[in-house]
Write an enzyme that holds these catalytic residues in place. Sequence first.
Site, PDB file in Angstrom:
ATOM      1  N   ASP A  26       9.425  55.883  92.730  1.00 13.46           N
ATOM      2  CA  ASP A  26       8.070  56.418  92.983  1.00 13.46           C
ATOM      3  C   ASP A  26       7.131  55.305  93.442  1.00 13.46           C
ATOM      4  OD1 ASP A  26       8.376  55.573  90.131  1.00 13.46           O
ATOM      5  OD2 ASP A  26       6.244  55.985  90.088  1.00 13.46           O
TER       6      ASP A  26
ATOM      7  N   HIS B  45      17.717  57.525  94.176  1.00 16.11           N
ATOM      8  CA  HIS B  45      16.416  58.192  94.032  1.00 16.11           C
ATOM      9  C   HIS B  45      15.349  57.148  94.364  1.00 16.11           C
ATOM     10  CE1 HIS B  45      13.719  61.256  92.194  1.00 16.11           C
ATOM     11  NE2 HIS B  45      12.993  60.197  91.829  1.00 16.11           N
TER      12      HIS B  45
ATOM     13  N   GLU C  28      18.240  56.353  90.004  1.00 17.38           N
ATOM     14  CA  GLU C  28      16.977  55.798  90.501  1.00 17.38           C
ATOM     15  C   GLU C  28      17.098  54.275  90.567  1.00 17.38           C
ATOM     16  OE1 GLU C  28      13.384  57.397  88.763  1.00 17.38           O
ATOM     17  OE2 GLU C  28      12.118  56.169  90.062  1.00 17.38           O
TER      18      GLU C  28
ATOM     19  N   ASP D 187      25.607  60.261  92.514  1.00 22.24           N
ATOM     20  CA  ASP D 187      24.960  59.598  93.653  1.00 22.24           C
ATOM     21  C   ASP D 187      24.296  60.623  94.566  1.00 22.24           C
ATOM     22  OD1 ASP D 187      24.107  57.880  95.623  1.00 22.24           O
ATOM     23  OD2 ASP D 187      26.078  57.715  96.578  1.00 22.24           O
TER      24      ASP D 187
HETATM   25  O1  9MR Z   1      13.001  53.110  82.645  1.00 21.20           O
HETATM   26  C1  9MR Z   1      12.341  54.173  82.004  1.00 21.20           C
HETATM   27  C2  9MR Z   1      13.252  54.737  80.935  1.00 21.20           C
HETATM   28  O2  9MR Z   1      13.484  53.776  79.939  1.00 21.20           O
HETATM   29  C3  9MR Z   1      12.624  55.983  80.326  1.00 21.20           C
HETATM   30  O3  9MR Z   1      13.557  56.577  79.435  1.00 21.20           O
HETATM   31  C4  9MR Z   1      12.255  56.969  81.428  1.00 21.20           C
HETATM   32  C5  9MR Z   1      11.591  58.251  80.917  1.00 21.20           C
HETATM   33  O4  9MR Z   1      10.366  57.980  80.378  1.00 21.20           O
HETATM   34  O5  9MR Z   1      11.385  56.352  82.371  1.00 21.20           O
HETATM   35  C6  9MR Z   1      11.952  55.241  83.012  1.00 21.20           C
HETATM   36  O6  9MR Z   1      11.023  54.695  83.867  1.00 21.20           O
HETATM   37  C7  9MR Z   1      10.648  55.442  85.001  1.00 21.20           C
HETATM   38  C8  9MR Z   1       9.132  55.486  85.003  1.00 21.20           C
HETATM   39  O7  9MR Z   1       8.677  56.253  83.922  1.00 21.20           O
HETATM   40  C9  9MR Z   1       8.568  55.999  86.321  1.00 21.20           C
HETATM   41  N1  9MR Z   1       9.106  55.289  87.447  1.00 21.20           N
HETATM   42  C10 9MR Z   1      10.561  55.350  87.492  1.00 21.20           C
HETATM   43  C11 9MR Z   1      11.143  54.713  86.256  1.00 21.20           C
HETATM   44  C12 9MR Z   1      12.671  54.649  86.338  1.00 21.20           C
HETATM   45  O8  9MR Z   1      13.272  55.890  86.207  1.00 21.20           O
END
Ligand code: 9MR
Length: 567
Positions: free
Chosen positions: A173, A490, A545, A536
């Site tokens: 994002d 992602h 992601e 994937d």
């Molecule tokens: O890395 C984060 C992971 O530890 C959490 O479980 C998850 C859900 O809250 O979020 C991950 O971080 C994401 C972030 O909230 C938004 N940008 C993408 C990040 C990677 O997925």
Amino acid sequence: MKKILSCLMLLLSVVVLAQNTEIRYNQVGCYPRQEKVIVVEGMNPAGKVRVTMPDGKTIKPKVQVRKASSPWSGKTRYVVNLGELTATGNYHINVDDAICDLNVTENPFRDIAKASLRLFYLIRSGVAIEDAVYGRPEGHPDTKVLVHNSAASRLRPAGTIISSPYGWYDAGDYNKYVVNSAFSIGLMLAAYEALPNYFANLHTDIPESGNNTPDLLDEMMFNLRWFLTMQDPLDGGVYHKLTTPHFEGFILPTECRQPRYVVAKSVTATLDFAAVMADAARIFEPLQDDYPGFSVIAAGVSERAYQWAKEHPTAFYRQEQLKDPAVSTGTYGDGNASDEFFWAASALYRLTGKQQYLDDARQYQPQLFTTPTWGNVASVGAFEWLAVGDSPLRETMLSLLTAYCDDAIKSVDNSCFQSPFGNKRSDFGWGCLAEHCCCQGLLFLYADKMSGTNKYSRYALQNADYLLGRNATGYCYVTGFGKKSPMHPHHRISAADTIENPFPGMLVGGPNPGQQDKKELPTTYLSDYQDESFLDIMQSYASNEIAINWNASLVAFLCWLDAESPK
Ligand code: 9MR
């Protein structure tokens, strides 16, 4: 008729068997003096391994085969130690019909380590990117960012417009999150401090490459400039993030139209900011020519931030309380700031030598070593003590670290992939390849360097083997490297541009049995097993992601492996 049918069945089963034999191996490369292990699935390879050596001769090497059973899927696997293959070059390996190529070279990690760091340049926001393949025009200038009502203060009431440009996009994002950014910088600065000579010579072809500052530090500075804008000048508190109310679609940065806000100040973001600024103040102090005055400013904002955190120890980020507009982007929520207090106090003690910070660090010091993650930064705090020969907490931190490592290596000789990572249920989850595989490898490297031993580094290489293909899915989990790597991460830019290959050098989150995204996917996960729960496809944010904290782990881990060949 019966005979023909049974012949057909036999033939079919032979074909199926042959198809099922697969070799799992490090698809990127190994050092000459590194153990060479492949894992065979589908048949017992004893007596069937043939190796065509770099000089073209084919041999039947003396191998050791160990049978292992997966704790997750129950699958039988054969761990094959190929013995000494020390000449550099390509080894073509056959096990019956299955084949693989093992690349033995003096610099197996050079290209991938560089790409993992250069990725940060490619995901810079607010500037045009110059790159022959992945260049793009400026997006998200962030010069008109709104102060959300949750972040309002006397000098900056809700709706105030501030400028908060630059910094890296967080992940797939386009938002910029202080907690995660700080962790990423902290981890890479710690690696820099452990290997300053290596980084002095690591060039990643960025616009600042011509100055006198190592490229890694220039890259950190790009994010630190943004950081400076995230502190409320009135009181020293730091906004938790700069975000749109909701995630953007899979569009390019220049197409994004949602307003962007800075939202609530939080104790965790503020402490992470304080820690990173204290480190940056120290590390950039000798680099006045390129960054005049930065060091003094960084030291000042760091102490102010720490003070705010002391006054607001329970100001945790609570996204559900945000209204007008509500916000649904990444939370990086964390209801425990002990580890952040420890890191910030440790970094500030190192910078200033003030007794108060030492007292605070002692108060919050961890009792166990854990792999560094955005939500648990205690070990990044521990690195501050480990890096200084006679620091007050060094011995304590070192004994916690070696205790962690001794425990982590226990499972290797019974493991399916001859690696410390991957044998515990908790090894798998969102972002596990970084948070557990890379970061565990990094701890092994730290332990050896900081205690002057050569006991754990070989286990770091085993985790690298896992990451780069010797694993249950057979993926080399870094984009652009290996024979089979993720093609549809992602990642909004990679998905929205017209270039077939994703940005190179990105580590994906990896197998995640939590499958938090499964209701939103156009297909089901191919497997529910811990180590195979990976997909994937672009929609799989829970397994596929990319993110800056994960790439920071990759940079620290791979650069270290690149800097120091096995002894
Ligand atoms: O890395 C984060 C992971 O530890 C959490 O479980 C998850 C859900 O809250 O979020 C991950 O971080 C994401 C972030 O909230 C938004 N940008 C993408 C990040 C990677 O997925």
